[in-house]
Write an enzyme that holds these catalytic residues in place. Sequence first.
Site, mmCIF file in Angstrom:
data_model
loop_
_atom_site.group_PDB
_atom_site.id
_atom_site.type_symbol
_atom_site.label_atom_id
_atom_site.label_comp_id
_atom_site.label_asym_id
_atom_site.label_seq_id
_atom_site.Cartn_x
_atom_site.Cartn_y
_atom_site.Cartn_z
ATOM 1 N N SER A 155 -26.422 17.606 -5.524
ATOM 2 C CA SER A 155 -25.287 18.505 -5.876
ATOM 3 C C SER A 155 -25.519 18.876 -7.340
ATOM 4 O O SER A 155 -26.074 18.067 -8.185
ATOM 5 C CB SER A 155 -23.812 17.938 -5.626
ATOM 6 O OG SER A 155 -22.901 18.748 -6.263
ATOM 7 N N SER A 156 -25.138 20.066 -7.737
ATOM 8 C CA SER A 156 -25.190 20.266 -9.094
ATOM 9 C C SER A 156 -24.000 20.175 -9.649
ATOM 10 O O SER A 156 -23.746 20.212 -11.049
ATOM 11 C CB SER A 156 -25.307 21.996 -9.340
ATOM 12 O OG SER A 156 -24.148 22.460 -8.769
#
Length: 470
Positions: free
Chosen positions: A321-322
Site C-alpha cells: 500500500s502507498s
Amino acid sequence: MSPTDTRIEHDLLGDREVPSAAYYGVHTLRAQENFPITGTPIGRYPELIRALAVIKAAAAEANHALGLLPEAKTRAIVAACDEIRAGALHDQFVVDVIQGGAGTSTNMNANEVIANRALELMGHARGDYRFLHPNEDVNMGQSTNDVYPSALRLAAYNGVMTLIEAMAVLQGAFEDKAAEFADVLKMGRTQLQDAVPMTLGQEFSTYATMLAEDEERLFEAAQLMREINLGATAIGTGINAHPDYAATVRARLAELSGIAVITAPNLIEATQDCGAFVQLSGVLKRVAVKLSKTCNDLRLLSSGPRAGFGEINLPAMQAGSSIMPGKVNPVIPEVVNQIAYEVIGNDLTITFAAEGGQLQLNAFEPVIAYSLFKSLAHLTQGCRTLAERCVVGITANRERLRESVAQSIGLATALNPYIGYRHASEVAVAAHESGKSVAQIVLERGLMSADKLAEVLRPEVLTAPRALAH
C-alpha cells in the site's frame, strides 16, 4: 527514400516498393498495412515461426523426393528453414497475429522470408524470384489452408508440453509443502464454516493432485494436435499436390519435428473443423479454473495477518500500500487469478471463432491462434511464478492452527460415534454459547472419560477413517 533503399516487387494489385533490407516481400507488406490490429507480430510467437519453418522444410524435401523440386532449390530452402528454426530472422515475420484471410498473410510472410534467405544462400539478390519463387517453390504442393492449421497444431503441441513441465514444477512445490505440513492439525471448512479437522498437509496435497489430474488431461488434448491436414491444399481435395505428397510430407515432418504427426483420415473435414482447438482450449480453461480456486484458497488462508484466517504466511514480495504502512498483499495469487480470468475469456473467443467457420474453411483461425497462444504462455508463466515466488516460501502459523482446532465446535462431529448425534449437537451448542471448548463441555457433562476423549481427539484419529469398536 533513395532508390537503393528499396526494391520493386509485383503482385496482382501492381508494383510496390519493398525495403531492400527486408526478407519479406510485397504480400507481407500489404498485410502489414492492412492489419494494424494488436501490434503483436507473429514473430513474437517463436513456436509458430519454428512450426512454419519445419513444415516448409518437410514440404521441400517431400517435393524433391517426388521429383518436383530441384536439388539446389531444396537445399537452399531447407537451409533457410534450419536457420529460422534456430531462431534467425524471426523479426522478419511482421504481419499482425490477427488478420483477415484465414492465415494467408502468415503463410505468405513465411514463404517470402524463406525464399529471400534461400536466394541469398544461392548467391542471388533478395526479390530476384526468377531463381526461386515464394509461391511456386517454397509453397509447392501447399495452401495456407493446410499449412497454417498444421503449424498451429505443432506450435500448440509444443506449447502444451512446456505448460505441462511448468505445472509439474508447481505440483512438486505443493507436494513438498504437503510433506512439510503433514503434522499440522487444522480445521477443515465447508461453506466457510468449521467442518471437521484435517492436516494442513492434506490441504496442500489436494492442490498437487488437482494439478496432476490436469497434466493428464492436457497430455490427452495434445494428442489431438498431432493430426494434421498437410496435403489437403485448398479445401481438402489435394488439388495441385502430387498423389504421394501427403504421405511423404507427413513422414518428413515427423522426422524433422520429433512429433509423431498423423494425416487426418478425411482431409476435407480436417480443413474446416476446429474442434481440436476447442477441446484443448476447454482443458486450458479447466486448468485455469482450478488454479484460480487454489489461489483463492491461498489468499483466504493467509488473510489477516491478525483480523483474518491467518493460518499460513505467504512470502512478502513487495509493499502492499502507498498509504497503509506494513501492509503486504497476496500479489502472486492475485496475478494468477487474473491469468485464469483471461484464459476463460480466451476460451469463449475460441469457441465463437470455431463455430463461425463456413463451408470448407474456417476464416477465423488467426484469432484462435492468438487466444490459444496467450493462454498457453500465460498459464506457463503463471505456474512457474506461483511455484517459485509464492508456494516454496509458504509457512504455517502452527500455534494459531492448534488453538483454532481446540476451540472449534467442529470437533463435536468426531464425537458422534461415541456419544450420539443428539448429545454431540447439544455439546456443540453449549460450547458456542459459553465460549468453552467442546472437550470442556464433554468432560463437564460426564459424557466421556478424559482418557477416552484424549484418544478420540488424537490427530491421526481425527484426520483419517478408523474402524469403531462395538
